[in-house]
Design a protein around this motif. Structure first.
Motif, PDB file in Angstrom:
ATOM      1  N   ARG A   1     -97.770  19.352  67.578  1.00  0.00           N
ATOM      2  CA  ARG A   1     -97.694  19.714  69.185  1.00  0.00           C
ATOM      3  C   ARG A   1     -97.063  19.359  69.698  1.00  0.00           C
ATOM      4  NH1 ARG A   1    -101.709  14.903  70.159  1.00  0.00           N
ATOM      5  NH2 ARG A   1    -100.417  14.239  68.530  1.00  0.00           N
TER       6      ARG A   1
ATOM      7  N   GLN B   1     -96.048  18.082  73.186  1.00  0.00           N
ATOM      8  CA  GLN B   1     -96.818  17.763  75.365  1.00  0.00           C
ATOM      9  C   GLN B   1     -95.824  18.620  76.143  1.00  0.00           C
ATOM     10  OE1 GLN B   1     -96.309  14.181  75.580  1.00  0.00           O
ATOM     11  NE2 GLN B   1     -98.440  13.817  77.236  1.00  0.00           N
TER      12      GLN B   1
ATOM     13  N   VAL C   1    -101.605  18.268  75.913  1.00  0.00           N
ATOM     14  CA  VAL C   1    -100.958  18.500  74.484  1.00  0.00           C
ATOM     15  C   VAL C   1    -101.136  19.913  74.030  1.00  0.00           C
ATOM     16  CG1 VAL C   1    -101.027  17.778  72.740  1.00  0.00           C
ATOM     17  CG2 VAL C   1    -100.657  15.846  74.368  1.00  0.00           C
TER      18      VAL C   1
ATOM     19  N   GLY D   1    -101.900  22.158  70.936  1.00  0.00           N
ATOM     20  CA  GLY D   1    -101.497  22.485  69.617  1.00  0.00           C
ATOM     21  C   GLY D   1    -101.626  24.008  68.983  1.00  0.00           C
ATOM     22  N   ARG D   2    -101.547  23.894  67.765  1.00  0.00           N
ATOM     23  CA  ARG D   2    -100.872  24.998  67.042  1.00  0.00           C
ATOM     24  C   ARG D   2    -101.486  26.420  67.823  1.00  0.00           C
ATOM     25  NH1 ARG D   2    -102.272  26.895  60.678  1.00  0.00           N
ATOM     26  NH2 ARG D   2    -100.125  27.913  60.714  1.00  0.00           N
TER      27      ARG D   2
END
Length: 101
Positions: free
Chosen positions: A30, A32, A43, A45-46
């Motif tokens: 992750r 941010q 944030v 993510g993948r």
């Protein structure tokens, strides 16, 4: 294309002149976004993709403990030097595409 690897807790400054034409894709962990005023941003993510141009993002940070990786795609090749953070690393990738039949 090149890969940015951020160790857990690492932060890398976004210098507008270096990132103006870059598109990032989180490929691991992750990341941010740190906003212009220093406040924490979203944030990602993948598989999340993001532009930095005109967003006011001043840094990328890994909020986790494991290494996060971001694939950076730019329209032209460049030389990258890592002076931003002690726990961030950059790896250039070949710009060729392989065809599969």
């Amino acid at each position: 294309m090149w890969t940015l690897a951020l160790c857990g807790g690492a932060r890398v400054a976004v210098v507008a002149a270096e990132w103006c034409d870059a598109f990032g894709i989180v490929t691991r962990g992750r990341v941010q976004l740190e906003l212009r005023d220093g406040e924490p941003g979203p944030v990602l993510g993948r598989d999340a993709g993001f532009w930095l141009r005109g967003t006011g993002v001043r840094a990328l940070r890994n909020p986790g403990r494991r290494t996060a990786k971001v694939l950076i795609v730019t329209p032209r090749a460049r030389t990258v030097t890592c002076q931003h953070a002690p726990y961030a690393s950059y790896r250039m990738m070949e710009g060729r595409h392989e065809q599969h039949e």
